[in-house]
Design a protein around this motif. Sequence first.
Motif, PDB file in Angstrom:
ATOM      1  N   ARG A  25      42.588  85.558 -40.725  1.00  0.00           N
ATOM      2  CA  ARG A  25      41.563  84.434 -40.633  1.00  0.00           C
ATOM      3  C   ARG A  25      40.404  84.731 -41.619  1.00  0.00           C
ATOM      4  O   ARG A  25      39.919  84.160 -42.060  1.00  0.00           O
ATOM      5  CB  ARG A  25      41.282  84.515 -39.095  1.00  0.00           C
ATOM      6  CG  ARG A  25      42.244  83.736 -38.399  1.00  0.00           C
ATOM      7  CD  ARG A  25      42.221  84.138 -36.938  1.00  0.00           C
ATOM      8  NE  ARG A  25      43.267  83.407 -36.131  1.00  0.00           N
ATOM      9  CZ  ARG A  25      44.575  83.623 -36.267  1.00  0.00           C
ATOM     10  NH1 ARG A  25      45.051  84.176 -37.071  1.00  0.00           N
ATOM     11  NH2 ARG A  25      45.232  82.876 -35.206  1.00  0.00           N
ATOM     12  N   TYR A  77      31.390  70.677 -28.339  1.00  0.00           N
ATOM     13  CA  TYR A  77      31.486  71.341 -29.707  1.00  0.00           C
ATOM     14  C   TYR A  77      30.059  70.840 -30.508  1.00  0.00           C
ATOM     15  O   TYR A  77      29.518  71.911 -31.101  1.00  0.00           O
ATOM     16  CB  TYR A  77      32.551  70.759 -30.443  1.00  0.00           C
ATOM     17  CG  TYR A  77      32.729  71.459 -31.795  1.00  0.00           C
ATOM     18  CD1 TYR A  77      33.027  72.864 -31.738  1.00  0.00           C
ATOM     19  CD2 TYR A  77      32.502  70.892 -33.082  1.00  0.00           C
ATOM     20  CE1 TYR A  77      33.418  73.427 -32.851  1.00  0.00           C
ATOM     21  CE2 TYR A  77      32.613  71.710 -34.345  1.00  0.00           C
ATOM     22  CZ  TYR A  77      33.277  72.912 -34.396  1.00  0.00           C
ATOM     23  OH  TYR A  77      33.125  73.566 -35.307  1.00  0.00           O
ATOM     24  N   ARG A  99      31.965  79.128 -38.956  1.00  0.00           N
ATOM     25  CA  ARG A  99      33.143  79.629 -39.334  1.00  0.00           C
ATOM     26  C   ARG A  99      33.690  81.056 -39.063  1.00  0.00           C
ATOM     27  O   ARG A  99      34.803  81.480 -38.543  1.00  0.00           O
ATOM     28  CB  ARG A  99      33.294  79.604 -40.907  1.00  0.00           C
ATOM     29  CG  ARG A  99      33.540  78.125 -41.347  1.00  0.00           C
ATOM     30  CD  ARG A  99      33.266  78.029 -42.854  1.00  0.00           C
ATOM     31  NE  ARG A  99      33.654  76.785 -43.480  1.00  0.00           N
ATOM     32  CZ  ARG A  99      33.311  76.108 -44.825  1.00  0.00           C
ATOM     33  NH1 ARG A  99      32.883  76.973 -45.511  1.00  0.00           N
ATOM     34  NH2 ARG A  99      33.697  75.022 -44.975  1.00  0.00           N
ATOM     35  N   GLN A 102      34.281  81.279 -35.095  1.00  0.00           N
ATOM     36  CA  GLN A 102      35.468  80.555 -34.807  1.00  0.00           C
ATOM     37  C   GLN A 102      36.717  81.586 -35.406  1.00  0.00           C
ATOM     38  O   GLN A 102      37.637  81.574 -34.785  1.00  0.00           O
ATOM     39  CB  GLN A 102      35.598  79.375 -35.779  1.00  0.00           C
ATOM     40  CG  GLN A 102      34.882  78.088 -35.064  1.00  0.00           C
ATOM     41  CD  GLN A 102      34.949  76.857 -35.604  1.00  0.00           C
ATOM     42  OE1 GLN A 102      34.503  75.661 -34.914  1.00  0.00           O
ATOM     43  NE2 GLN A 102      35.708  76.688 -36.678  1.00  0.00           N
ATOM     44  N   ILE A 105      36.629  83.819 -32.311  1.00  0.00           N
ATOM     45  CA  ILE A 105      37.290  83.190 -31.168  1.00  0.00           C
ATOM     46  C   ILE A 105      38.831  82.930 -31.302  1.00  0.00           C
ATOM     47  O   ILE A 105      39.386  83.040 -30.350  1.00  0.00           O
ATOM     48  CB  ILE A 105      36.458  81.869 -31.050  1.00  0.00           C
ATOM     49  CG1 ILE A 105      34.950  81.746 -30.594  1.00  0.00           C
ATOM     50  CG2 ILE A 105      37.375  80.575 -29.734  1.00  0.00           C
ATOM     51  CD1 ILE A 105      34.173  80.882 -30.799  1.00  0.00           C
ATOM     52  N   SER A 106      39.299  82.473 -32.414  1.00  0.00           N
ATOM     53  CA  SER A 106      40.736  82.215 -32.701  1.00  0.00           C
ATOM     54  C   SER A 106      41.279  83.597 -32.544  1.00  0.00           C
ATOM     55  O   SER A 106      42.605  83.574 -31.914  1.00  0.00           O
ATOM     56  CB  SER A 106      40.750  81.752 -34.225  1.00  0.00           C
ATOM     57  OG  SER A 106      42.316  81.559 -34.314  1.00  0.00           O
ATOM     58  N   THR A 144      40.141  77.642 -38.386  1.00  0.00           N
ATOM     59  CA  THR A 144      38.879  78.638 -38.125  1.00  0.00           C
ATOM     60  C   THR A 144      37.653  78.032 -39.007  1.00  0.00           C
ATOM     61  O   THR A 144      36.828  78.529 -38.871  1.00  0.00           O
ATOM     62  CB  THR A 144      39.268  79.929 -38.157  1.00  0.00           C
ATOM     63  OG1 THR A 144      39.688  80.457 -39.681  1.00  0.00           O
ATOM     64  CG2 THR A 144      40.334  80.391 -37.204  1.00  0.00           C
ATOM     65  N   THR A 149      36.987  70.761 -33.329  1.00  0.00           N
ATOM     66  CA  THR A 149      37.060  70.917 -32.057  1.00  0.00           C
ATOM     67  C   THR A 149      38.183  72.021 -31.559  1.00  0.00           C
ATOM     68  O   THR A 149      38.134  72.936 -30.682  1.00  0.00           O
ATOM     69  CB  THR A 149      36.991  69.879 -30.979  1.00  0.00           C
ATOM     70  OG1 THR A 149      38.038  69.362 -31.150  1.00  0.00           O
ATOM     71  CG2 THR A 149      35.733  69.089 -30.909  1.00  0.00           C
ATOM     72  N   THR A 151      39.904  74.998 -32.433  1.00  0.00           N
ATOM     73  CA  THR A 151      39.540  76.303 -32.374  1.00  0.00           C
ATOM     74  C   THR A 151      39.078  76.759 -30.980  1.00  0.00           C
ATOM     75  O   THR A 151      39.509  77.495 -30.080  1.00  0.00           O
ATOM     76  CB  THR A 151      38.811  77.160 -33.185  1.00  0.00           C
ATOM     77  OG1 THR A 151      39.389  76.997 -34.638  1.00  0.00           O
ATOM     78  CG2 THR A 151      38.661  78.691 -33.183  1.00  0.00           C
ATOM     79  N   LEU A 152      37.903  76.132 -30.692  1.00  0.00           N
ATOM     80  CA  LEU A 152      37.482  76.228 -29.243  1.00  0.00           C
ATOM     81  C   LEU A 152      38.255  75.852 -28.205  1.00  0.00           C
ATOM     82  O   LEU A 152      38.310  76.060 -26.957  1.00  0.00           O
ATOM     83  CB  LEU A 152      35.879  75.566 -29.150  1.00  0.00           C
ATOM     84  CG  LEU A 152      34.871  76.473 -29.915  1.00  0.00           C
ATOM     85  CD1 LEU A 152      33.594  75.470 -29.462  1.00  0.00           C
ATOM     86  CD2 LEU A 152      34.608  77.624 -29.076  1.00  0.00           C
TER      87      LEU A 152
END
Length: 425
Positions: A25, A77, A99, A102, A105-106, A144, A149, A151-152
């Motif tokens: 990522r 988001y 980014r 994310q 988060i990912s 990512t 929306t 990824t979240l």
Amino acid sequence: MESKKLSKKTLLFLILIMMLALGLRIRVFSKQMHNMNLSYDPRNYWIMSHQIVDDGIYGYAYDNPSGEPNARVMPGYPLFLAAVYKILGDKYLQITAVRLLQVIISTLSVLLGFLFVRKAFKNDLAALLTAFFMAIYPTYVLSTVMLLTETLALFTMLLYFYLALFAFESGNKVLNFITGIAFGIHLMIRPALLPLFIFPFIFILISRAIDRSKLKSQSEVKAQPKLSVMFLFQLMGLVLVMLPWWIRNIVTLGSFILTAEGSGNPFLAGTYPYFQNYMQDVPDEIRGSNDLQMSYGIKRLIDGLKTDFWLYFKWYTVGKTAYIFHEPYLCRLLANSETPSKIIHFSILIPGVLGSIIHAAKSIKSFWFYLYGLAILGLQLMFVPDPRFAYLILFFIIVGAANLICYIKDLIEKSRGKIHGTSLG
């Protein structure tokens, strides 16, 4: 490979997988770091977040600020983007920061995938394989860097799934309340799962009826957590999260809006089998109205089922499914990413479908799990098909692929055991 306590070997593999997930990522982020040319939904969300902070107006529009409030998209988001912009105060630094967030988060979603599968199915190998496939699946990696929306949505769905395991197992009121909050947070990002809130309760009700004959005494039946109490507390958590959105819509827009008003267009667009004469018959006067487009879409669907039932039946089942899964979403985002993305996609998709069927037949819990994923697919089939809509469903397919490998491994070990036993005999 089953254990209650996480072994050192499993922990080591998990750490390596997490490092792989983060590394891939970060690599994509580094390639896209200086690309600030946003378009379509990412650009619209980006503009919307600035309007929220600068003008205090919540309204989704196309290419330019709406200038007036609306409820076309859920607020989760846009508010996330707005919070980053508010803190940083720079529109382009905002993109970079989102980014990076994310990416984190990912990567955490990979961990949640591992924890959920391990808790749900008591199999460390299946959990590790799930995490590995999530770590390398191209769409999960590439998304990512997109201001979307997805990824979240995946993270919040997996968080809800993981919390639900503890909530339903224990019956604890606080845990069920928190689980409801988690589901509400997911809906604030992607509302499609709202009809599925009741599904786990139905699953448990049926499972308890099946298992009732196996319980030794009436006391064991009474000892089970009360389903009505769990439902009430999860509903309270859900309402707590959604209530500000409902109140805002009543106060600002003068009407109660359960989720969002943007479903009319994708529903209407989905009523054109195989995109023949796509949107050509849509009157100009309804193009800007969600309600009118929804009504026209329902009329088209009913008329289509009456005049050519099998065409529409095929389109709303295998036709749309084929469109959704025919290639991985974002496979052309980077130079030379299309071929490897498709190879990985089909290497997971085909075994995943087979593995889902086999795993679903092994236990009632796994059956309910895949049925939930099938229900998500069913909801998506009501709208225009796009590979983007496979994002959440792919998690279920990934779990199926992981369990297929475990199933094959068990078969090989059993066959070796029989051969060894025969040779000793």
